[in-house]
Design a protein around this motif. Sequence first.
Motif, PDB file in Angstrom:
ATOM      1  N   VAL A 154       0.594  -0.912   0.143  1.00  0.00           N
ATOM      2  CA  VAL A 154      -0.055   0.190  -0.292  1.00  0.00           C
ATOM      3  C   VAL A 154       0.100   1.153   0.281  1.00  0.00           C
ATOM      4  O   VAL A 154       1.856   1.331   0.956  1.00  0.00           O
ATOM      5  CB  VAL A 154      -1.211   0.033   1.432  1.00  0.00           C
ATOM      6  CG1 VAL A 154      -1.865   1.129   1.430  1.00  0.00           C
ATOM      7  CG2 VAL A 154      -2.277  -1.188   1.530  1.00  0.00           C
ATOM      8  N   MET A 155       1.004   1.810  -1.563  1.00  0.00           N
ATOM      9  CA  MET A 155       0.871   3.139  -1.485  1.00  0.00           C
ATOM     10  C   MET A 155       0.508   4.494  -0.444  1.00  0.00           C
ATOM     11  O   MET A 155      -0.244   4.931  -0.490  1.00  0.00           O
ATOM     12  CB  MET A 155       1.715   4.034  -2.302  1.00  0.00           C
ATOM     13  CG  MET A 155       2.750   2.880  -3.096  1.00  0.00           C
ATOM     14  SD  MET A 155       3.965   2.715  -3.126  1.00  0.00           S
ATOM     15  CE  MET A 155       4.829   4.301  -3.294  1.00  0.00           C
ATOM     16  N   HIS A 156       1.077   4.751   0.841  1.00  0.00           N
ATOM     17  CA  HIS A 156       0.153   5.216   1.582  1.00  0.00           C
ATOM     18  C   HIS A 156       0.594   7.431   1.340  1.00  0.00           C
ATOM     19  O   HIS A 156       1.929   7.135   1.061  1.00  0.00           O
ATOM     20  CB  HIS A 156       0.571   5.177   2.993  1.00  0.00           C
ATOM     21  CG  HIS A 156       0.776   6.326   4.307  1.00  0.00           C
ATOM     22  ND1 HIS A 156      -0.007   7.105   4.558  1.00  0.00           N
ATOM     23  CD2 HIS A 156       2.049   6.548   4.590  1.00  0.00           C
ATOM     24  CE1 HIS A 156       0.712   8.444   5.320  1.00  0.00           C
ATOM     25  NE2 HIS A 156       2.262   7.540   4.968  1.00  0.00           N
ATOM     26  N   CYS A 157      -0.437   7.346   2.354  1.00  0.00           N
ATOM     27  CA  CYS A 157      -0.053   9.268   1.374  1.00  0.00           C
ATOM     28  C   CYS A 157       0.198   9.712  -0.001  1.00  0.00           C
ATOM     29  O   CYS A 157       1.124  10.550   0.353  1.00  0.00           O
ATOM     30  CB  CYS A 157      -0.095   9.803   2.481  1.00  0.00           C
ATOM     31  SG  CYS A 157      -0.158  11.589   2.468  1.00  0.00           S
ATOM     32  N   PHE A 158      -0.463   8.693  -1.289  1.00  0.00           N
ATOM     33  CA  PHE A 158       0.418   8.951  -2.690  1.00  0.00           C
ATOM     34  C   PHE A 158       0.581  10.298  -2.419  1.00  0.00           C
ATOM     35  O   PHE A 158      -0.369  11.179  -2.740  1.00  0.00           O
ATOM     36  CB  PHE A 158      -0.557   8.285  -2.854  1.00  0.00           C
ATOM     37  CG  PHE A 158      -0.021   8.261  -4.614  1.00  0.00           C
ATOM     38  CD1 PHE A 158       0.871   7.095  -4.657  1.00  0.00           C
ATOM     39  CD2 PHE A 158      -0.234   9.219  -5.680  1.00  0.00           C
ATOM     40  CE1 PHE A 158       1.404   7.342  -6.160  1.00  0.00           C
ATOM     41  CE2 PHE A 158       0.334   8.768  -6.605  1.00  0.00           C
ATOM     42  CZ  PHE A 158       1.706   7.930  -6.629  1.00  0.00           C
ATOM     43  N   SER A 159       1.810  10.465  -3.084  1.00  0.00           N
ATOM     44  CA  SER A 159       1.873  12.326  -3.330  1.00  0.00           C
ATOM     45  C   SER A 159       2.689  12.145  -4.642  1.00  0.00           C
ATOM     46  O   SER A 159       3.513  12.925  -5.087  1.00  0.00           O
ATOM     47  CB  SER A 159       3.372  12.221  -2.620  1.00  0.00           C
ATOM     48  OG  SER A 159       4.355  11.633  -2.120  1.00  0.00           O
ATOM     49  N   GLY A 160       2.806  10.926  -5.777  1.00  0.00           N
ATOM     50  CA  GLY A 160       3.274  10.901  -6.805  1.00  0.00           C
ATOM     51  C   GLY A 160       2.572  11.261  -7.727  1.00  0.00           C
ATOM     52  O   GLY A 160       1.124  11.934  -7.077  1.00  0.00           O
ATOM     53  N   ASP A 161       2.864  11.739  -8.924  1.00  0.00           N
ATOM     54  CA  ASP A 161       2.900  12.274 -10.336  1.00  0.00           C
ATOM     55  C   ASP A 161       2.148  11.169 -11.090  1.00  0.00           C
ATOM     56  O   ASP A 161       1.742  10.170 -10.868  1.00  0.00           O
ATOM     57  CB  ASP A 161       3.439  12.563 -11.113  1.00  0.00           C
ATOM     58  CG  ASP A 161       4.883  12.366 -11.686  1.00  0.00           C
ATOM     59  OD1 ASP A 161       5.385  11.198 -11.356  1.00  0.00           O
ATOM     60  OD2 ASP A 161       5.514  13.198 -11.806  1.00  0.00           O
ATOM     61  N   GLU A 162       1.064  11.333 -11.694  1.00  0.00           N
ATOM     62  CA  GLU A 162       0.582  10.008 -12.892  1.00  0.00           C
ATOM     63  C   GLU A 162       1.335   9.181 -13.317  1.00  0.00           C
ATOM     64  O   GLU A 162       0.856   8.465 -12.941  1.00  0.00           O
ATOM     65  CB  GLU A 162       0.438  10.951 -14.326  1.00  0.00           C
ATOM     66  CG  GLU A 162      -0.728  11.494 -13.678  1.00  0.00           C
ATOM     67  CD  GLU A 162      -1.553  12.453 -15.087  1.00  0.00           C
ATOM     68  OE1 GLU A 162      -1.544  11.633 -16.400  1.00  0.00           O
ATOM     69  OE2 GLU A 162      -1.796  13.760 -15.868  1.00  0.00           O
ATOM     70  N   LEU A 163       2.934   9.528 -13.103  1.00  0.00           N
ATOM     71  CA  LEU A 163       4.152   8.506 -14.205  1.00  0.00           C
ATOM     72  C   LEU A 163       4.197   7.405 -12.493  1.00  0.00           C
ATOM     73  O   LEU A 163       3.524   6.337 -13.040  1.00  0.00           O
ATOM     74  CB  LEU A 163       5.159   9.351 -14.290  1.00  0.00           C
ATOM     75  CG  LEU A 163       6.304   8.015 -14.836  1.00  0.00           C
ATOM     76  CD1 LEU A 163       5.476   7.997 -16.618  1.00  0.00           C
ATOM     77  CD2 LEU A 163       7.424   9.423 -14.931  1.00  0.00           C
ATOM     78  N   VAL A 164       3.578   8.062 -11.693  1.00  0.00           N
ATOM     79  CA  VAL A 164       4.398   6.849 -10.323  1.00  0.00           C
ATOM     80  C   VAL A 164       2.784   6.585 -10.477  1.00  0.00           C
ATOM     81  O   VAL A 164       3.424   5.349  -9.585  1.00  0.00           O
ATOM     82  CB  VAL A 164       4.516   7.767  -9.887  1.00  0.00           C
ATOM     83  CG1 VAL A 164       4.905   7.520  -8.046  1.00  0.00           C
ATOM     84  CG2 VAL A 164       6.118   8.951  -9.549  1.00  0.00           C
TER      85      VAL A 164
END
Length: 242
Positions: A154-164
Amino acid sequence: MLIDSHAHLDMPHFDTDRDAVIARAREVGVAAILTLGVDGASSQRAVALAQQYEGVFAAVGIHPHEAQHATPEDYKVLMGLARERETNRIIAWGEIGLDYHYDHSPRDVQRREFRRQIRMARELDLPVCIHSREAHDDVLTILDEEHAIDAGVVMHCFSGDELVARRCLDLGFYISFAGPVTFTNARKLPTVVPLVPDARLLIETDAPYLSPHPWRGREHRNEPARVAIIAARLAELKGTSV
Ligand SMILES: [Zn+2]
Ligand SMILES: [Zn+2]
């Protein structure tokens, strides 16, 4: 029914009114809260809370901020707790990951402790809850190299962009959104949300941190009941109902 997939109920912020905080969450339909450890002591507190409160579950782990302070004794305690996962109501390992924004621990130490804990989680077959701040490339590389997906990610508090986000989805990960998706100046996140299929989507508060709009700044302490605000914002961005 809502689930707050990431909170820190053991923090001193809740010491005076923890019962009321959990009751308020139930009132708005939060059926379960995952409370996560950030070091040895908080992981033990998380386990104690999971035993005390119906609907609260625990995760144990060492946060990247605390990586340099982790001792072999800490890991022995965490492994011991996690081996008794049923009794201790432990359903995940975390939070773990890399934080290159604050750099509270040296980066090589963060990476070493991150790898170590992914291996422990795999051995125990517990999914990992990942903290990734300004470190997405290294986080994804390590998760991939260590086959973290075998246990679940689980990637918590996701903060990446569309690519990530696309890379995470390709790797089979879940993506969890927190308060920042509600911020009026959120730029990337509103475009990322529609990319995430419902079956891979989680919501969280990260309470007591990251209060969603309109509480951002005005009321510093966040609490699990506000996961309903995250749910509403995601539904809006996906053009669907909560
Ligand atoms: Zn985090
Ligand atoms: Zn957290």
